[in-house]
Scaffold this active site. Structure first.
Site, PDB file in Angstrom:
ATOM      1  N   GLY A 159      48.778  14.100  63.897  1.00 57.72           N
ATOM      2  CA  GLY A 159      49.666  13.355  63.009  1.00 57.72           C
ATOM      3  C   GLY A 159      49.768  11.911  63.459  1.00 57.72           C
ATOM      4  O   GLY A 159      48.804  11.323  63.967  1.00 57.72           O
ATOM      5  N   HIS A 191      57.410  12.848  74.014  1.00 56.89           N
ATOM      6  CA  HIS A 191      58.877  12.792  73.924  1.00 56.89           C
ATOM      7  C   HIS A 191      59.404  13.929  74.782  1.00 56.89           C
ATOM      8  O   HIS A 191      58.788  14.995  74.863  1.00 56.89           O
ATOM      9  CB  HIS A 191      59.311  12.949  72.462  1.00 56.89           C
ATOM     10  CG  HIS A 191      60.794  12.957  72.231  1.00 56.89           C
ATOM     11  ND1 HIS A 191      61.670  12.143  72.923  1.00 56.89           N
ATOM     12  CD2 HIS A 191      61.559  13.689  71.377  1.00 56.89           C
ATOM     13  CE1 HIS A 191      62.904  12.358  72.482  1.00 56.89           C
ATOM     14  NE2 HIS A 191      62.862  13.305  71.566  1.00 56.89           N
TER      15      HIS A 191
END
Length: 331
Positions: A26, A108
């Site tokens: 993505g 993250h």
């Protein structure tokens, strides 16, 4: 202040003899995979069978395999799929195939910090988090620049995980602008707070409230959109280029005076108190728990919010306004 690392501090060659798997293609996945490949790394993209990204990744010149196969022989596995999908994918398609001593990377810290993913003691865990969306990570790299990147090490049984994190950050272009060392906890909590209280939640709520206030007072919706939403980019670009001072030097004296006397009336001590409560909910895991349960239930709140906000007048006004400026769509 954190130390800042640049290209001279990174040894990218450490990655050149390693097999690298990027899980996901993505926004961030495509940027990391392509940048690393063009930096000279051996990269495979791991996707689920039938993924819509499969042909795109192959067309971009990357090797692609189902995640399980891509993980088997990998020295480094970077997980770059949405937070809510990571734990299940890790449990089913990564953990059983991850070899001892491998390096597990994240863009993250959410799933590690909130213990949704708990790697074995023999797995090195690091983070390389560019402070910008994937398309910017990719574009700046192709221009010879890069996006500043955060790195962190969560576990280091091999003793060189920081060097791997620095090399990865350099390979995606981050060392060209600067790499800052942090922790999974600090990155996760500050990132969630910034998104919720300021960048996404705070700013959009403020713009919408301003738009509604003017429209309810009888002003033309197009003017209201221009003043409270469209022009936000002009102001933010000035801040991005030189901070608050550059922005205030560039606007009129009328606007600057209004900035000083009106801003504190909008962002009051009560607002800061609420911000502290938001931060506490992030720190103690309340928000993470709500988000995890929301996704397990199929996203009923998120889907309802999406429908409601999509029907707001400002979306129609904004679309009409952007149709007047064809260059926005082209860009």
């Amino acid at each position: 202040m954190a130390k800042i690392y640049y290209e001279k501090d990174c040894n990218f060659s450490i990655l050149k003899d390693m097999k690298i798997t990027v899980v996901g293609y993505g926004s961030q996945g495509h940027a990391h995979a392509l940048n690393l490949k063009e930096s000279g790394a051996d990269v495979t993209v791991g996707l689920y069978e039938g993924s819509r990204s499969w042909q795109r990744a192959e067309k971009d010149g990357l090797k692609v395999a189902v995640t399980e196969e891509a993980v088997k022989d990998a020295h480094i596995v970077m997980i770059l799929i949405p937070d809510e999908n990571q734990a299940n994918t890790y449990k089913k398609s990564i953990a059983p195939y991850l070899k001892s001593g491998a390096y597990l990377g994240f863009g993250h810290g959410f799933n590690i910090h909130f213990s949704q993913i708990v790697p074995g003691d023999d797995i090195n865990v690091f983070m390389a988090a560019p402070k910008g969306p994937g398309h910017m990570v990719r574009r700046t790299y192709t221009e010879g620049n890069g996006v500043p990147t955060l790195i962190a090490v969560y576990s280091d049984p091999s003793g060189n995980t920081k060097e791997i994190a620095l090399a990865w950050a350099a390979g995606i272009g981050g060392a060209r602008s600067g790499i800052l060392e942090t922790t999974f906890r600090e990155e996760t909590e500050t990132d969630l707070f910034g998104e919720q209280a300021v960048l996404c939640g705070g700013v959009t709520a403020l713009m919408q409230a301003g738009f509604e206030t003017l429209v309810e007072a009888g002003y033309d919706p197009m003017n209201a959109y221009f003043e409270c939403i469209h022009e936000m980019k002009l102001i933010v670009d000035l801040i991005y280029e030189g901070g608050f001072k550059t922005m205030r030097d560039s606007i009129s004296n009328t606007a600057e005076y209004g900035d000083y006397i009106t801003g504190p009336k909008i962002i009051t001590e009560e607002t800061k108190k609420t911000m502290k409560e938001i931060l506490k909910d992030i720190q103690d895991g309340k928000f993470a728990k709500e988000f995890i349960l929301e996704n397990k239930a199929g996203g009923p709140v998120m889907n309802a919010k999406r429908r409601n906000t999509a029907d707001h007048m400002l979306e129609d006004v904004g679309k009409e306004l952007r149709n007047m400026m064809k260059w926005i769509g082209k860009k």
